[in-house]
Design a protein around this motif. Structure first.
Motif, mmCIF file in Angstrom:
data_model
loop_
_atom_site.group_PDB
_atom_site.id
_atom_site.type_symbol
_atom_site.label_atom_id
_atom_site.label_comp_id
_atom_site.label_asym_id
_atom_site.label_seq_id
_atom_site.Cartn_x
_atom_site.Cartn_y
_atom_site.Cartn_z
ATOM 1 N N LYS A 24 28.401 44.942 37.286
ATOM 2 C CA LYS A 24 28.799 44.525 35.944
ATOM 3 C C LYS A 24 29.403 43.125 35.992
ATOM 4 O O LYS A 24 29.988 42.706 36.985
ATOM 5 C CB LYS A 24 29.811 45.500 35.359
ATOM 6 C CG LYS A 24 29.281 46.915 35.181
ATOM 7 C CD LYS A 24 28.264 46.986 34.060
ATOM 8 C CE LYS A 24 27.823 48.412 33.814
ATOM 9 N NZ LYS A 24 26.814 48.513 32.739
ATOM 10 N N MET A 25 29.297 42.410 34.878
ATOM 11 C CA MET A 25 29.874 41.071 34.800
ATOM 12 C C MET A 25 31.342 41.148 34.380
ATOM 13 O O MET A 25 31.823 42.168 33.909
ATOM 14 C CB MET A 25 29.089 40.225 33.802
ATOM 15 C CG MET A 25 27.643 40.025 34.182
ATOM 16 S SD MET A 25 26.764 39.025 32.976
ATOM 17 C CE MET A 25 25.103 39.638 33.174
ATOM 18 N N SER A 26 32.037 40.027 34.554
ATOM 19 C CA SER A 26 33.441 39.876 34.115
ATOM 20 C C SER A 26 34.354 40.940 34.703
ATOM 21 O O SER A 26 35.151 41.556 34.001
ATOM 22 C CB SER A 26 33.531 39.890 32.577
ATOM 23 O OG SER A 26 32.767 38.853 32.025
ATOM 24 N N GLN A 27 34.222 41.145 36.020
ATOM 25 C CA GLN A 27 35.099 42.088 36.713
ATOM 26 C C GLN A 27 36.344 41.386 37.253
ATOM 27 O O GLN A 27 36.378 40.174 37.418
ATOM 28 C CB GLN A 27 34.363 42.741 37.884
ATOM 29 C CG GLN A 27 33.180 43.611 37.515
ATOM 30 C CD GLN A 27 32.543 44.239 38.737
ATOM 31 O OE1 GLN A 27 33.232 44.778 39.605
ATOM 32 N NE2 GLN A 27 31.224 44.182 38.828
ATOM 33 N N GLY A 28 37.358 42.189 37.547
ATOM 34 C CA GLY A 28 38.573 41.671 38.153
ATOM 35 C C GLY A 28 39.492 42.805 38.537
ATOM 36 O O GLY A 28 39.118 43.977 38.458
ATOM 37 N N LEU A 29 40.706 42.447 38.958
ATOM 38 C CA LEU A 29 41.669 43.433 39.424
ATOM 39 C C LEU A 29 42.998 43.285 38.699
ATOM 40 O O LEU A 29 43.430 42.166 38.389
ATOM 41 C CB LEU A 29 41.900 43.279 40.923
ATOM 42 C CG LEU A 29 40.721 43.577 41.846
ATOM 43 C CD1 LEU A 29 41.033 43.125 43.271
ATOM 44 C CD2 LEU A 29 40.397 45.068 41.840
ATOM 45 N N LEU A 30 43.636 44.419 38.447
ATOM 46 C CA LEU A 30 45.015 44.458 37.971
ATOM 47 C C LEU A 30 45.874 44.963 39.124
ATOM 48 O O LEU A 30 45.616 46.038 39.667
ATOM 49 C CB LEU A 30 45.141 45.384 36.768
ATOM 50 C CG LEU A 30 44.410 44.916 35.498
ATOM 51 C CD1 LEU A 30 44.355 46.033 34.478
ATOM 52 C CD2 LEU A 30 45.096 43.694 34.904
ATOM 53 N N ILE A 31 46.861 44.181 39.503
ATOM 54 C CA ILE A 31 47.698 44.494 40.660
ATOM 55 C C ILE A 31 49.129 44.705 40.182
ATOM 56 O O ILE A 31 49.747 43.790 39.642
ATOM 57 C CB ILE A 31 47.634 43.354 41.697
ATOM 58 C CG1 ILE A 31 46.181 43.093 42.132
ATOM 59 C CG2 ILE A 31 48.504 43.675 42.900
ATOM 60 C CD1 ILE A 31 46.013 41.892 43.043
ATOM 61 N N SER A 32 49.639 45.925 40.365
ATOM 62 C CA SER A 32 51.004 46.256 39.971
ATOM 63 C C SER A 32 51.833 46.467 41.235
ATOM 64 O O SER A 32 51.477 47.273 42.093
ATOM 65 C CB SER A 32 51.027 47.526 39.111
ATOM 66 O OG SER A 32 50.256 47.343 37.934
ATOM 67 N N VAL A 33 52.933 45.727 41.334
ATOM 68 C CA VAL A 33 53.766 45.747 42.538
ATOM 69 C C VAL A 33 55.038 46.535 42.259
ATOM 70 O O VAL A 33 55.780 46.230 41.312
ATOM 71 C CB VAL A 33 54.120 44.309 42.972
ATOM 72 C CG1 VAL A 33 54.899 44.336 44.284
ATOM 73 C CG2 VAL A 33 52.853 43.464 43.115
#
Length: 322
Positions: free
Chosen positions: A282-291
């Protein structure tokens, strides 16, 4: 400069035309992001926007991802762009990237970026470094380094962010000098104790995150840092809980997205602007990183569609215990 302004106007016009035609779907609001106020940091990680003066579709994909961020409930501490901000390193491309990012300034406190090979490979190193820093300075909340090299460190809400970048112009790999490695070792050693250190770079380490297969299987060296990869790894290994986040591979969320290398936790983010490879393309993927205090939770998202990656895809969510 006049040519740059002309090209930028054409890029804005091209983006408008793509949006009017509906060529790129906009994110649905059914599965909006809700940031966690209990987290010490909420970070967005996007690989390779690769904004191009010749392709309005890339600008439109990043625009769609930005719309997803605007729809979020709660704000983000940081957005990190993992290199290849542009295709050709042109001023008009950086200006378009800044326009898109400034559209989400109310949702993101700080914007960080590392240089990628596309950002620097066609131009004079020092001049392009100035252009890169001008771009970050034009983004509200943008954090730029100095005018000597791309690498710098930034202490942010009790955590150290280290931004790496090539020490000279390279076409595809990255050149990390001995002086830069010494500097990196000092930055890691002096970082806040008992906390993870975030190191952001465009290219990943050799033979990690599925290389060479995730770089179309071409050559053991392709897709990674380059000749200094083993030396860089040796420095990173000296500190526990180094979160090494990279882009470059254009590979969708998969079993290769995260690799536990002991002291190094290697995260490879997919691209938000160009095409992703792999089974989940899929296009426009990314990650959300919660610390959090004792862990880091990473969730994969298709920002362009406004939804999280389904659990059937490996590493759609993963936890790093600290």
């Amino acid at each position: 400069m006049k040519l740059s302004s002309f090209l930028y106007k054409n890029m804005v016009k091209g983006l408008s035309q793509v949006l009017e035609k509906g060529s790129i779907p906009m994110p649905d609001k059914k599965e909006i992001i809700e940031t966690d106020s209990a987290a010490k940091l909420n970070i967005i990680a996007w690989g390779d926007p690769q904004i191009s003066l010749l392709s309005p579709l890339r600008s439109a994909r990043v625009y769609a991802a930005c719309q997803d961020v605007k729809n979020a409930v709660g704000n983000f501490d940081a957005l990190v762009l993992l290199g290849d901000i542009t295709e050709y390193g042109a001023r008009c491309e950086y200006k378009m990237a800044a326009k898109l990012l400034n559209g989400i300034s109310s949702k993101v406190e700080k914007v960080f970026a590392v240089s990628g090979n596309h950002d620097i490979r066609l131009r004079n190193y020092k001049k392009q470094l100035a252009v890169f820093n001008e771009f970050l300075s034009s983004v509200r909340g943008g954090v730029a380094g100095n005018n000597e090299r791309y690498s710098f460190s930034y202490d942010f809400k009790g955590f150290r962010f280290i931004m790496l970048g090539a020490d000279k112009t390279c076409f595809e790999a990255s050149y990390i000098s001995d002086n830069q490695l010494l500097w990196l070792e000092k930055q890691l050693a002096s970082a806040p104790e008992n906390k993870p250190v975030f190191v952001f770079n465009h290219q990943t380490l050799s033979r990690t995150n599925g290389l060479p297969m995730t770089w179309l299987g071409k050559g053991d060296w392709r897709g990674d840092v380059g000749k200094q990869s083993d030396a860089l790894k040796a420095v990173l290994e000296k500190r526990a809980n180094v979160i090494f986040v990279t882009g470059h591979l254009h590979y969708g969320i998969s079993k290769y997205t995260f690799e536990d290398l002991g002291n190094i936790k290697a995260i490879s983010a997919p691209t938000v602007g160009v095409l992703n490879h792999g089974l989940f393309d899929k296009m426009s993927q990314g990650l959300l990183i919660s610390v959090y205090e004792n862990k880091i939770v990473c969730r994969a998202r298709v920002f362009g569609e406004g939804r999280y990656v389904g659990k059937e895809t490996e590493n759609s969510e993963f936890v790093i215990e600290l």
